[in-house]
Design an enzyme around this catalytic site. Structure first.
Site, PDB file in Angstrom:
ATOM      1  N   HIS A  18       0.787  -1.199   0.010  1.00 23.69           N
ATOM      2  CA  HIS A  18      -0.090  -0.098  -0.128  1.00 23.69           C
ATOM      3  C   HIS A  18       0.840   1.317  -0.002  1.00 23.69           C
ATOM      4  O   HIS A  18       0.519   2.187  -0.654  1.00 23.69           O
ATOM      5  CB  HIS A  18      -1.024   0.008   1.287  1.00 23.69           C
ATOM      6  N   LYS A  42     -15.842  -8.176   3.492  1.00 22.40           N
ATOM      7  CA  LYS A  42     -14.887  -8.598   4.271  1.00 22.40           C
ATOM      8  C   LYS A  42     -15.193  -8.202   5.780  1.00 22.40           C
ATOM      9  O   LYS A  42     -15.700  -7.341   6.121  1.00 22.40           O
ATOM     10  CB  LYS A  42     -13.504  -7.873   3.808  1.00 22.40           C
ATOM     11  N   ARG A  92      -1.868  -5.644  -8.457  1.00 22.65           N
ATOM     12  CA  ARG A  92      -0.857  -6.356  -8.284  1.00 22.65           C
ATOM     13  C   ARG A  92      -0.796  -7.629  -9.476  1.00 22.65           C
ATOM     14  O   ARG A  92       0.299  -7.651 -10.075  1.00 22.65           O
ATOM     15  CB  ARG A  92      -0.656  -7.199  -6.823  1.00 22.65           C
ATOM     16  N   SER A 130      -3.065  -7.812   2.476  1.00 22.55           N
ATOM     17  CA  SER A 130      -3.206  -7.741   3.833  1.00 22.55           C
ATOM     18  C   SER A 130      -3.709  -9.178   4.534  1.00 22.55           C
ATOM     19  O   SER A 130      -3.275  -9.295   5.375  1.00 22.55           O
ATOM     20  CB  SER A 130      -4.475  -6.701   4.128  1.00 22.55           C
TER      21      SER A 130
END
Ligand code: PNS
Length: 166
Positions: A18, A42, A92, A130
Site C-alpha cells: 500500500h 470482508k 498487483r 493484507s
C-alpha cells in the site's frame, strides 16, 4: 488548480505494498487522502480506530497526505464531496483486475467526474496482500519485510491478545 486524489481501501492492515502505491500517487497528485472504508465482503481483524492509527503513523512522513475514514455511504459520494479528481487503486496481478474494473466503472457511473487510476506496486509486493500478512503474522511468521515496524508491533499485539482467548 491543485489536484486531489483519494486512495481508498480496507487497509487491514496497511502494508508496504500500500505504501508503495501511495508513494507513486504522491508523485502524481498535489494531495492524496488515504480513505479507510469498509468492504462489505470482508470482516476486519483490526478496528477502525486501530487501522486509522496505523495508517496515520505510516503516512506521517508525507506532508501532502491526509487520512480519513468513510464510515458508511458510497465512495463516489465521498469523492464528490471532497472534489477528488481521481481514485487510486493498486493492482498487483491480473486477477485483481476484474473486481477493480467493476468498481471503477460503477464509481464512474455514480460520479462521472472521477477517474480511477490503477498503479502497480513494485514487483516485490506482487504477493503481498493484507489477508495473507494477517494470517502469517497471527500464526507466528515473520512479516517484518512487508509492513512498517509500527504495523508489525500491532500485529504482534493482536497475536498475543488472540492467544489469550479460549
Ligand atoms: O482494500 P479493499 O477491501 O479492496 O477496498 C475496497 C473498498 C473499501 C475501496 C470498497 O469496498 C469501497 O469503495 N467501499 C465503500 C462503499 C462503496 O462505495 N461501495 C461501492 C464500490 S463500487
Amino acid at each position: 488548480m491543485s489536484s486531489t486524489a483519494i486512495y481508498p481501501g480496507t487497509f487491514d492492515p496497511f502494508t508496504n505494498g500500500h505504501l508503495d502505491v501511495l508513494e507513486r500517487a504522491v508523485n502524481l497528485f498535489d494531495r492524496v487522502d488515504v480513505v479507510m472504508a469498509e468492504n462489505s465482503r470482508k470482516q476486519s481483524l483490526f478496528s477502525v480506530e486501530e487501522r486509522l492509527d496505523m495508517i496515520r503513523e505510516v503516512v506521517s512522513v508525507f506532508p501532502n497526505v491526509g487520512v480519513d475514514v468513510l464510515h458508511d455511504g458510497l465512495l463516489a459520494d465521498y469523492a464528490r464531496t471532497v472534489g477528488a479528481k481521481a481514485i487510486v487503486r493498486g493492482v498487483r496481478q491480473v486477477k485483481d483486475f476484474e473486481y477493480e474494473l467493476q468498481m471503477s466503472l460503477l464509481n464512474r457511473h455514480l460520479y462521472p467526474e472521477v477517474t480511477t487510476v490503477f498503479l502497480m506496486p513494485n514487483v516485490k509486493y506482487t504477493y503481498v496482500a493484507s489477508s495473507i500478512i494477517r494470517e502469517v503474522a497471527l500464526l507466528g511468521g515473520d512479516v517484518s519485510k512487508f509492513v512498517h515496524p509500527y504495523v508489525l508491533e500491532m500485529l504482534l499485539r493482536k497475536r498475543v491478545e488472540r492467544k489469550g482467548k479460549p
